[in-house]
Write a protein that holds these residues in place. Structure first.
Motif: not given
Length: 327
Positions: A182-188
């Motif tokens: 989810e963190k990676t998705a939020a960054e993208f």
């Protein structure tokens, strides 16, 4: 025929037939004579002395697999269950050792697997156990080969086929993995939003630039048209002031016509009387005439002020400073 002879012949036949036996492929047979090891027989048709020799046992030479399930804990105190699959076989040249030296080979292998796994896994953290399971398998194989080769067994391979932590630990690991994704998705998503905002700002800036350029071109063309209109009117004897006033009045009526063409317009332009155009024209001509007169007077005044005096070329105030010089 004598019944005793018949019985004797039958017994002799069965004794003769019992002297022969067959051994299957990938199998060895242990022959004992009066309870003592005699020989190892391999696949094919074999012969033994009846009554004196007997088949003590059969040894399977195929590759076998033993699955061992072990419960142990890691260095970070997480209890896990591991499944280790051991693939082994009896060495054909050491069938005697495999048959006589070891009673329960499966139990022996299981004990060694437990010993090695419970010595290696507590040195590792849970994540390292998953990453280094091959190292654990190699350690188990090395230890088993050293121990079981004495008993005629060859360890073909060892595989760590399953690592099963406690259910709560697995749930926690899944939550950590989900949070990380989810963190990676939020960054993208944030990067995508930034790119869209920058692109939109660039597009708006380009739109404003083109819009301004269009307005500038429009005004330039209007000014060129007005100059041409004034030149045409000058050619028929109308001076510049009257021509400018006439153009403004014309634009006034064009505006009224455009407003009247819109049926839904409720705009009221004041003044809007029949003589409004005439009054506007007279007022503009008078204004242009008065502004020209004021401009001519200012030009004459500026020429008088800027004209230098003979005795002091750099200043127009020689008379004011001369008494001070004399004194």
């Amino acid at each position: 025929m004598n019944p005793i002879l018949i019985i004797f012949l039958v017994v002799a036949f069965f004794i003769f037939m019992s002297s022969f036996f067959t051994v299957k492929q990938q199998t060895s047979v242990i022959i004992e004579r009066f309870g003592k090891f005699l020989s190892v027989r391999n696949s094919g048709l074999q012969l033994k002395i009846p009554v004196m020799d007997r088949i003590a046992g059969r040894v399977n030479l195929k590759i076998q697999q033993l699955d061992v399930i072990i419960e142990t804990k890691t260095r970070d105190n997480v209890f896990i269950k591991m499944k280790v699959s051991v693939q082994f076989k009896v060495i054909q040249e050491k069938v005697y050792e495999a048959f006589y030296k070891l009673e329960y080979p499966h139990d022996q292998i299981t004990s060694y697997v437990f010993d090695v796994v419970r010595a290696e896994v507590p040195k590792l953290k849970l994540d390292d156990v998953f990453e280094r399971k091959d190292d654990i398998a190699v350690a188990v194989k090395r230890e088993l080969n050293e121990a079981m080769s004495t008993y005629g067994y060859d360890i073909i391979n060892t595989l760590v086929t399953d690592i099963d932590p406690d259910i709560q630990v697995k749930n926690a690991m899944n939550r950590i993995n989900a949070a990380d994704r989810e963190k990676t998705a939020a960054e993208f998503e944030a990067e995508s939003s930034r790119i869209r905002i920058v692109a939109k700002a660039k597009a708006e800036a380009e739109s404003k630039r083109l819009q301004g350029q269009g307005i500038a071109d429009q005004r330039r063309e209007i000014a060129r048209g007005l100059v041409e209109s004034v030149e045409v009117l000058n050619n028929v004897g109308i001076n510049s002031q009257e021509a400018s006033a006439l153009i403004v009045v014309t634009q006034h009526y064009d505006t009224l016509q455009a407003i009247g063409a819109d049926a839904n317009s409720n705009l009221i332009l004041l003044p809007n009387s029949p003589q409004a155009g005439s009054d506007m024209l007279n007022n503009m001509v008078a204004s242009f005439t008065a502004s020209n007169q004021v401009g001519e007077m200012m030009k004459k005044h500026n020429k008088k002020v800027e004209k230098p005096k003979p005795n002091h070329p750099q200043s127009g105030y020689e008379d004011d400073i001369q008494p001070d010089v004399q004194s």
